[in-house]
Design an enzyme around this catalytic site. Structure first.
Site, short mmCIF file in Angstrom:
data_model
loop_
_atom_site.label_atom_id
_atom_site.label_comp_id
_atom_site.label_asym_id
_atom_site.label_seq_id
_atom_site.Cartn_x
_atom_site.Cartn_y
_atom_site.Cartn_z
N ARG A 1 -14.17 -13.80 10.26
CA ARG A 1 -14.17 -15.63 10.16
C ARG A 1 -15.18 -15.52 8.72
O ARG A 1 -15.66 -15.11 8.32
CB ARG A 1 -15.36 -16.19 10.85
CG ARG A 1 -15.41 -17.29 10.89
CD ARG A 1 -15.31 -18.27 12.41
NE ARG A 1 -16.75 -17.69 13.31
CZ ARG A 1 -17.78 -18.52 13.24
NH1 ARG A 1 -17.75 -19.86 12.34
NH2 ARG A 1 -18.59 -18.21 13.92
N THR B 1 -15.04 -20.58 4.19
CA THR B 1 -13.91 -21.22 4.81
C THR B 1 -14.38 -21.61 6.36
O THR B 1 -14.00 -23.09 7.45
CB THR B 1 -12.68 -21.32 4.52
OG1 THR B 1 -12.66 -19.80 5.24
CG2 THR B 1 -12.04 -21.22 3.23
N ASP C 1 -24.81 -9.43 18.88
CA ASP C 1 -23.62 -8.19 18.69
C ASP C 1 -23.06 -7.80 19.46
O ASP C 1 -23.15 -6.05 19.55
CB ASP C 1 -23.35 -8.12 17.02
CG ASP C 1 -22.86 -8.10 16.37
OD1 ASP C 1 -22.08 -9.22 15.36
OD2 ASP C 1 -21.75 -7.62 17.17
N ASP D 1 -22.06 -4.25 16.63
CA ASP D 1 -22.98 -3.12 16.50
C ASP D 1 -23.70 -2.84 18.15
O ASP D 1 -23.64 -1.41 17.57
CB ASP D 1 -24.03 -4.67 16.29
CG ASP D 1 -23.22 -4.99 15.02
OD1 ASP D 1 -23.02 -4.33 14.10
OD2 ASP D 1 -24.19 -5.92 14.83
N1 URA Z 1 -20.02 -12.59 19.13
C1 URA Z 1 -21.26 -11.66 19.04
O1 URA Z 1 -20.82 -9.94 19.56
N2 URA Z 1 -22.31 -12.08 19.89
C2 URA Z 1 -22.16 -13.11 20.17
O2 URA Z 1 -22.95 -14.31 20.67
C3 URA Z 1 -21.72 -13.87 19.21
C4 URA Z 1 -20.03 -13.36 19.01
#
Ligand code: URA
Length: 208
Positions: A104, A108, A199, A202
């Site tokens: 993303r 923008t 995430d 991660d």
């Molecule tokens: N992407 C992720 O890895 N975790 C979220 O909570 C939202 C988007």
């Protein structure tokens, strides 16, 4: 949201609880992601076609049913979708795999596709994999891409969906079913799912 299916099963709930836990390390996180995806795949493939084959058991000739997993295509959205790929492939090892990389743009807020490689998809059953259906913007961009490439039978699979993301995809693509292990409460101001798991990329690849 008629096209949202929350696969509610004690095994999935159990595994998802460990997956969410901040104490769960990357090895277990990857194993659980694979296992939950495998369980989701069982439900998400109920509609796929079978054909009859004749075989011999040690007792007699009989007819059985088989799927044509060569006509299945798995499309993980890079990078976190890769974590789900093995779960699907362990059940349908002859499926073809396509990859779509989307990020993303922070300025923008629009999705930018930075990599895409799809196999021929003809009339294949296509499973788009996105573990966290947050705003739905990346999933929507991937689905659009697959549709433009000729994909007709598309299913979206995720581990956790937000109400916002699920309703976005559901209204934009009423013909697409979404399978998820959980529909969580909401998105926070940073577009993370609450309670979520943080995430996913991660946590899969220990990049934070
Ligand atoms: N992407 C992720 O890895 N975790 C979220 O909570 C939202 C988007």
């Amino acid at each position: 949201m008629d096209n949202l299916i929350v696969v509610d099963h004690p095994l999935i709930q159990h595994k998802l609880t460990i997956l969410r836990d901040i104490e769960t390390g990357p090895k277990e996180f990857r194993e659980l992601t694979k296992e939950i995806t495998l369980l989701l795949t069982y439900e998400a493939t109920r509609h796929i076609k079978t054909h009859s084959v004749e075989i011999s058991t040690p007792i007699c000739r009989t007819e059985g049913k088989m799927i044509e997993d060569k006509k299945v295509t798995v499309v993980p959205i890079l990078r976190a979708g890769l974590g789900m790929m093995e779960g699907v492939l362990s059940l349908m090892p002859n499926a073809s795999v396509g990859f779509i990389g989307i990020y993303r743009d922070p300025e923008t807020i629009q999705p930018v596709e930075y990599y895409a490689k799809l196999p021929g998809i003809n009339d294949n059953e296509i499973f788009v994999l996105d573990p966290m259906l947050a705003t739905g913007v990346s999933s929507a961009a991937a689905i659009e891409y697959v549709k433009k490439a000729g994909g007709k039978h598309i299913t979206l699979m995720c581990l956790i969906a937000s109400p916002e993301g699920a309703s976005f995809i559901s209204s934009k693509f009423p013909d697409i079913k979404i399978f998820t292990a959980s529909l969580d409460e909401k998105l926070n101001d940073h577009a993370y799912i609450v309670p979520g798991l943080g995430d996913a990329g991660d946590r899969l690849y220990r990049t934070k």
